[in-house]
Design a protein around this motif. Structure first.
Motif, mmCIF file in Angstrom:
data_model
loop_
_atom_site.group_PDB
_atom_site.id
_atom_site.type_symbol
_atom_site.label_atom_id
_atom_site.label_comp_id
_atom_site.label_asym_id
_atom_site.label_seq_id
_atom_site.Cartn_x
_atom_site.Cartn_y
_atom_site.Cartn_z
ATOM 1 N N ASP A 25 0.854 -1.179 0.000
ATOM 2 C CA ASP A 25 0.000 0.000 0.000
ATOM 3 C C ASP A 25 0.895 1.236 0.000
ATOM 4 O OD1 ASP A 25 0.933 0.333 2.661
ATOM 5 O OD2 ASP A 25 -0.810 -0.701 3.475
ATOM 6 N N GLY A 26 0.264 2.410 0.074
ATOM 7 C CA GLY A 26 1.035 3.646 0.031
ATOM 8 C C GLY A 26 2.006 3.798 1.180
ATOM 9 N N GLY A 27 1.600 3.364 2.368
ATOM 10 C CA GLY A 27 2.487 3.450 3.525
ATOM 11 C C GLY A 27 3.721 2.585 3.358
ATOM 12 N N HIS A 28 3.514 1.385 2.821
ATOM 13 C CA HIS A 28 4.636 0.477 2.583
ATOM 14 C C HIS A 28 5.572 1.063 1.523
ATOM 15 C CE1 HIS A 28 6.200 -3.643 1.098
ATOM 16 N NE2 HIS A 28 6.912 -3.250 2.135
ATOM 17 N N ALA A 29 4.984 1.649 0.469
ATOM 18 C CA ALA A 29 5.794 2.272 -0.580
ATOM 19 C C ALA A 29 6.656 3.384 0.008
ATOM 20 C CB ALA A 29 4.897 2.824 -1.683
ATOM 21 N N LYS A 30 6.062 4.205 0.883
ATOM 22 C CA LYS A 30 6.785 5.310 1.513
ATOM 23 C C LYS A 30 7.982 4.797 2.315
ATOM 24 C CE LYS A 30 6.139 9.140 4.712
ATOM 25 N NZ LYS A 30 5.208 9.855 5.575
ATOM 26 N N VAL A 31 7.772 3.730 3.091
ATOM 27 C CA VAL A 31 8.851 3.153 3.896
ATOM 28 C C VAL A 31 9.967 2.605 3.006
ATOM 29 C CG1 VAL A 31 9.433 1.285 5.499
ATOM 30 C CG2 VAL A 31 7.396 2.679 5.895
ATOM 31 N N LEU A 32 9.599 1.875 1.957
ATOM 32 C CA LEU A 32 10.605 1.324 1.041
ATOM 33 C C LEU A 32 11.468 2.432 0.450
ATOM 34 C CD1 LEU A 32 8.500 -1.338 -0.916
ATOM 35 C CD2 LEU A 32 10.346 -1.803 0.705
ATOM 36 N N ILE A 33 10.815 3.516 0.027
ATOM 37 C CA ILE A 33 11.536 4.627 -0.592
ATOM 38 C C ILE A 33 12.423 5.329 0.430
ATOM 39 C CG2 ILE A 33 11.257 6.864 -1.719
ATOM 40 C CD1 ILE A 33 8.615 5.633 -2.938
#
Length: 71
Positions: A25-33
């Motif tokens: 999800d968007g939160g996971h994408a933010k953490v990965l980045i």
């Protein structure tokens, strides 16, 4: 390497990570980045809003995905 089609370019990195199922999800994408785990065309990309285009290659945890624009 797999290919993921997008309907129009550019697409933002955060959106693409979700579309390509590289992030849950968007939160996971933010953490990965933010953690520097996302590479675009061989370089670490730290901007969620980075604009991706046809032919770009995104790599997360060894999973390589090439962007293609649907005709």
């Amino acid at each position: 390497m797999r290919t993921v089609e997008i309907s129009e370019e550019p697409i933002r990195l955060g959106q693409f990570l979700k579309l390509a199922q590289l992030a849950e999800d968007g939160g996971h994408a933010k953490v990965l980045i933010e953690d520097g785990e996302v590479h675009v065309n061989g370089s670490v990309e730290l901007r969620r809003g980075a604009q991706l285009r046809h032919g770009d290659i995104v790599v997360v945890d060894g999973d390589e995905v090439r962007i293609s624009v649907r005709p």
